[in-house]
Scaffold this motif. Structure first.
Motif, PDB file in Angstrom:
ATOM      1  N   ALA A 187       2.732   1.523  -3.412  1.00  0.00           N
ATOM      2  CA  ALA A 187       1.656   1.981  -4.353  1.00  0.00           C
ATOM      3  C   ALA A 187       1.420   3.585  -4.073  1.00  0.00           C
ATOM      4  O   ALA A 187       1.223   4.000  -5.438  1.00  0.00           O
TER       5      ALA A 187
ATOM      6  N   HIS B 170       0.805  -1.230  -0.115  1.00  0.00           N
ATOM      7  CA  HIS B 170       0.119   0.020  -0.021  1.00  0.00           C
ATOM      8  C   HIS B 170       0.955   1.277  -0.051  1.00  0.00           C
ATOM      9  O   HIS B 170       0.748   2.110  -0.763  1.00  0.00           O
TER      10      HIS B 170
ATOM     11  N   LEU C  77      -1.801  -5.924 -10.312  1.00  0.00           N
ATOM     12  CA  LEU C  77      -0.197  -5.722 -10.380  1.00  0.00           C
ATOM     13  C   LEU C  77       0.494  -6.817 -10.566  1.00  0.00           C
ATOM     14  O   LEU C  77       1.459  -6.962 -11.258  1.00  0.00           O
TER      15      LEU C  77
ATOM     16  N   PHE D 267      -6.268  -4.650  -6.646  1.00  0.00           N
ATOM     17  CA  PHE D 267      -4.871  -3.994  -6.891  1.00  0.00           C
ATOM     18  C   PHE D 267      -3.819  -4.946  -7.091  1.00  0.00           C
ATOM     19  O   PHE D 267      -2.872  -5.028  -7.847  1.00  0.00           O
ATOM     20  N   ARG D 268      -3.838  -5.625  -6.048  1.00  0.00           N
ATOM     21  CA  ARG D 268      -2.352  -6.748  -5.737  1.00  0.00           C
ATOM     22  C   ARG D 268      -2.633  -7.625  -6.962  1.00  0.00           C
ATOM     23  O   ARG D 268      -1.582  -7.758  -7.630  1.00  0.00           O
TER      24      ARG D 268
ATOM     25  N   GLY E 155      -2.875   5.182  -6.156  1.00  0.00           N
ATOM     26  CA  GLY E 155      -2.437   3.962  -5.630  1.00  0.00           C
ATOM     27  C   GLY E 155      -2.634   4.085  -4.016  1.00  0.00           C
ATOM     28  O   GLY E 155      -2.860   2.800  -3.194  1.00  0.00           O
TER      29      GLY E 155
ATOM     30  N   GLY F 168      -4.226   0.568  -3.263  1.00  0.00           N
ATOM     31  CA  GLY F 168      -3.121  -0.002  -2.919  1.00  0.00           C
ATOM     32  C   GLY F 168      -3.399  -1.032  -1.930  1.00  0.00           C
ATOM     33  O   GLY F 168      -2.356  -2.003  -2.203  1.00  0.00           O
TER      34      GLY F 168
END
Length: 153
Positions: free
Chosen positions: A116, A113, A137, A133-134, A124, A128
């Motif tokens: 990001a 986090h 990414l 998001f994870r 981000g 994040g």
């Protein structure tokens, strides 16, 4: 100098070849972004990151501990994130398993986090910490490494 110190000293110099030499041929690597890398993928990831950084990455390391079987270190990477041009200061804790004097398993942990928010700004900071998001990414990073491997290795 032990294997872990050699690895990080080479990283700070942008010497991906020496970093690669520190890994066992059957090495495994995982962090918050690159998950489950094996064998040739591991040194290729570092080479890709160094090349993308254009020599502007500063790496410092501390608290290195190493026995014949295990090791750990804390390290900090300061760089411009290539996708956004934003400055990142990433604080990482690494744990290692060693085999035949080489890094066999390498696990880096950092606050995704916080990373990001630095790398991607408001977006981000907002997203994040989410699983969505994870996963996105990680998928993007994996695709980038696969493209890199197909062109360079």
């Amino acid at each position: 100098m032990n294997t872990i110190e050699t690895f990080y000293a080479a990283f700070n110099k942008g010497d991906w070849q020496t970093m690669a030499d520190c890994y066992h041929p059957e090495a495994e690597f995982t962090d918050e972004v690159f998950v489950g890398l094996k064998g040739r993928e591991v040194p290729a990831m570092w080479r890709m990151l160094i090349e993308r950084g254009g020599g502007d990455m500063d790496v410092t390391f501390s608290h290195v501990q190493e026995t014949a079987e295990k090791g750990s270190a804390d390290w900090v990477a300061v760089y411009l994130f290539s996708a956004t041009g934003r400055r990142v200061i990433n604080r990482i804790h690494a744990e290692f398993e060693l085999k035949d004097g080489k890094i066999y398993r390498h696990r880096d942990r950092f606050d995704l986090h916080k990373w990001a928010a630095q790398a991607m700004g408001f977006k981000g900071k907002l997203l994040g910490s989410t699983g969505f998001f994870r996963k996105k990414l990680q998928k993007t990073a994996r695709a980038g490494l696969d493209r890199y491997l197909s062109r360079n290795i």
